[in-house]
Enzyme design. Structure first.
Site, PDB file in Angstrom:
ATOM      1  N   GLU A 171       4.154  -0.079  12.600  1.00 51.97           N
ATOM      2  CA  GLU A 171       2.991  -0.763  12.042  1.00 51.97           C
ATOM      3  C   GLU A 171       3.030  -2.266  12.295  1.00 51.97           C
ATOM      4  OE1 GLU A 171       4.049  -1.126   7.351  1.00 51.97           O
ATOM      5  OE2 GLU A 171       4.017   0.881   8.223  1.00 51.97           O
TER       6      GLU A 171
ATOM      7  N   LYS B 121       0.835  -1.212   0.000  1.00 50.73           N
ATOM      8  CA  LYS B 121       0.000   0.000   0.000  1.00 50.73           C
ATOM      9  C   LYS B 121       0.859   1.247   0.000  1.00 50.73           C
ATOM     10  CE  LYS B 121      -1.243   1.832   3.671  1.00 50.73           C
ATOM     11  NZ  LYS B 121      -0.788   2.926   4.592  1.00 50.73           N
ATOM     12  N   SER B 122       1.915   1.256   0.818  1.00 48.74           N
ATOM     13  CA  SER B 122       2.781   2.430   0.909  1.00 48.74           C
ATOM     14  C   SER B 122       3.439   2.737  -0.420  1.00 48.74           C
ATOM     15  CB  SER B 122       3.846   2.212   1.986  1.00 48.74           C
ATOM     16  OG  SER B 122       3.264   2.102   3.261  1.00 48.74           O
TER      17      SER B 122
ATOM     18  N   ARG C 257      -5.196  -3.421  11.385  1.00 46.66           N
ATOM     19  CA  ARG C 257      -4.186  -4.184  12.115  1.00 46.66           C
ATOM     20  C   ARG C 257      -4.711  -4.691  13.457  1.00 46.66           C
ATOM     21  NH1 ARG C 257      -0.366  -4.011   8.454  1.00 46.66           N
ATOM     22  NH2 ARG C 257       0.213  -2.015   7.482  1.00 46.66           N
TER      23      ARG C 257
ATOM     24  N   GLN D  61       4.354  10.702   7.601  1.00 42.22           N
ATOM     25  CA  GLN D  61       3.607  11.019   6.381  1.00 42.22           C
ATOM     26  C   GLN D  61       3.555  12.515   6.110  1.00 42.22           C
ATOM     27  OE1 GLN D  61      -0.196   9.113   6.931  1.00 42.22           O
ATOM     28  NE2 GLN D  61       0.544   7.127   6.217  1.00 42.22           N
TER      29      GLN D  61
ATOM     30  N   LYS E 151      -8.994  -2.281   4.082  1.00 42.62           N
ATOM     31  CA  LYS E 151      -8.170  -1.074   3.950  1.00 42.62           C
ATOM     32  C   LYS E 151      -6.892  -1.371   3.174  1.00 42.62           C
ATOM     33  CE  LYS E 151      -6.534   2.748   6.807  1.00 42.62           C
ATOM     34  NZ  LYS E 151      -5.208   2.990   6.215  1.00 42.62           N
TER      35      LYS E 151
ATOM     36  N   ARG F 241       2.433   5.956  -3.020  1.00 45.74           N
ATOM     37  CA  ARG F 241       3.503   6.894  -3.367  1.00 45.74           C
ATOM     38  C   ARG F 241       3.692   6.955  -4.882  1.00 45.74           C
ATOM     39  NH1 ARG F 241       4.435   5.637   1.722  1.00 45.74           N
ATOM     40  NH2 ARG F 241       5.715   6.989   3.075  1.00 45.74           N
TER      41      ARG F 241
ATOM     42  N   ARG G  80      -7.786  11.920  13.284  1.00 48.20           N
ATOM     43  CA  ARG G  80      -6.369  11.735  12.977  1.00 48.20           C
ATOM     44  C   ARG G  80      -5.676  13.100  12.858  1.00 48.20           C
ATOM     45  NH1 ARG G  80      -4.921   6.853   8.993  1.00 48.20           N
ATOM     46  NH2 ARG G  80      -2.993   7.120  10.192  1.00 48.20           N
TER      47      ARG G  80
END
Length: 473
Positions: A345, A46-47, A417, A197, A442, A51, A149
């Site tokens: 994470e 996902k990261s 998670r 981030q 997600k 990106r 958040r």
């Protein structure tokens, strides 16, 4: 070549898989009946996917993303970029991972639109700088949990760069970026203690700033540094001149972002619960496609899991974890104090393993997890208490005291998670009832199906719509 518009995958967490009842009740985490002998492949990172989507949207020509992740977070990113005028289309892929993505940037980004961030930190923190480069207002909002958040750093950073942002003083979603089509750039100081981030979001767009960017972090801590290294690596691969002359300082020169065809690595952090399963159930779990070198923090598992009692080997692109007899066979992980400041994470999976350890341990360096999908420190302490465990919040981490656990409700708090941590515990504790297994959509929509096949040793089947290739299960 036939191309079709990108369409988000179906995120029904159950589909034709086993559900506890017809009313859509909780997902009962399956217990292991014996040692594992599983081999599987995990979909794209996902990261990395998000990106590369952002960089492709700002590039000087079309880019092809091969084997990208298809999940809620990446679908939200695709839709956000399309709303700014970026063309993103599906093209046939190879290797059983579903379609690739062809990204064609527009001549100019367009505003006067709204963006749904869902619960995706990458969308809410990476896309606002792009919105500032567009013409017209762009309204950002997301899920209920997303409004809690931290976003103040992004909002104040844009204002310091001369961008008008309306948030009514919230420092959080919802807010509106009033794009003027350009950002001057230059010197900027921010406190990114809450999330790396904030740094990555600015660095990704910085080549398009008129003066580039010299960014300095002013806080006392900076979590998840490997994610910033991932951003820098992705920028350099596209020809961007970026440097870090000293810790906490980054400079990006203005200039074009090169078009590039990119192979997306498997998501190594999503591999964590499957590899952890070997330590609980015993036996082996192998992950194909593991890169020899990577910027992903999930690669830390190669160092962490041996400390917890596993044998780990990487051979010809396959990582294998041998848990020996496992918890079910009477082999408990050693009691350890672990610093996960660079790989927070991974904490939910590691905490789940430590709940079965020989004695008390700690996981520290993870205070920033209070600002993730949920306050993960609070959530982990609460759910373990619900099932008889003992996890205590510390200022910057958690203390875990192993206890006999029992079945019961497991609250996910909309956090993927938290759901996968429940699956790890459920291997050895009957009756762990997960209230929202759909939260795994997600980043890994097929998690329940893949988990069940890992346990029951079924025959391999074709890859699913999110590109999961199940090998030898």
């Amino acid at each position: 070549m036939q191309i079709t518009p990108y369409s988000a995958p179906d995120f029904d967490p159950y589909g034709d898989r086993d559900t506890p009842d017809e009313e859509g009740g909780p997902w009962i985490a399956p217990t292991a009946s014996g040692p594992l002998a599983a081999r599987l492949r995990i979909p794209g990172s996902k990261s990395l996917t998000n990106r590369e989507l952002v960089l492709a949207a700002l590039a000087d020509g079309p880019s092809l993303l091969r084997a990208p992740l298809r999940s809620r977070d990446t679908a939200l990113m695709v839709e956000a970029l399309r709303s700014l005028g970026v063309a993103i289309e599906e093209v046939p892929g190879e290797g059983g991972f579903g379609p690739d993505l062809l990204v064609t940037p527009p001549e100019e980004l367009t505003g006067s639109t709204s963006i749904d961030c869902g619960l995706a930190g990458t969308v809410m923190r990476f896309v606002p700088p792009l919105a500032a480069l567009a013409l017209g207002p762009v309204a950002f909002d997301g899920d209920e949990h997303a409004r809690r958040r931290p976003m103040r750093t992004s909002i104040e950073a844009l204002r310091a760069l001369g961008v008008e942002v309306s948030d009514e003083g919230r420092g959080a979603l919802p807010f509106t970026v009033h794009g003027s089509g350009a950002i001057r750039g230059g010197e900027l100081e921010i406190d990114a203690s809450a999330s790396s981030q904030f740094v990555s979001g600015l660095l990704l767009a910085a080549p398009r700033f008129e003066e580039g960017l010299r960014l300095r972090h002013t806080g006392e801590r900076l979590p998840s540094l490997p994610h910033i290294e991932m951003t820098i690596h992705a920028l350099r691969a596209r020809g961007v001149e970026v440097a870090s002359p000293e810790p906490g300082v980054w400079s990006v020169e203005p200039g074009p972002i090169g078009a590039l065809d990119v192979d997306i690595e498997p998501d190594l952090s999503n591999a964590a619960p499957f590899l952890a399963a070997a330590l609980v159930a015993g036996g082996t779990v192998s992950i194909d496609g593991w890169p020899a070198s990577t910027t992903q923090v999930g690669d830390d598992l190669r160092e962490l899991l041996p400390r917890l009692g596993a044998e780990v080997r990487l051979e010809e692109g396959t990582l294998t974890v041998d848990g020996g007899a496992g918890v079910l066979g009477g082999s408990r992980p050693p009691a350890l104090d672990l610093d996960l400041s660079t790989g927070g994470e991974l904490a939910p999976a590691i905490v789940a393993l430590q709940a079965f350890a020989e004695g008390p341990g700690t996981v520290t360096g993870i205070g920033h997890l209070r600002g993730h999908e949920t306050d993960r420190l609070m959530a982990l302490a609460a759910v373990f208490a619900d099932v008889g465990g003992q996890v205590t919040e510390l200022d910057e981490g958690l203390a875990i005291t192993p206890r006999a656990m029992h079945g019961g409700p497991w609250r996910v708090f909309a956090d993927h998670r938290m759901a996968t941590a429940a699956a790890i515990v459920g291997l050895a504790v009957e009756g762990i009832a997960v209230d929202d297994i759909g939260a795994t959509a997600k980043t890994l929509p097929e998690f329940p199906e893949l988990w069940a096949r890992m346990l029951r040793g079924s025959e391999p089947e074709p890859a699913g719509p999110a590109g999961i290739d199940l090998l030898g299960l």
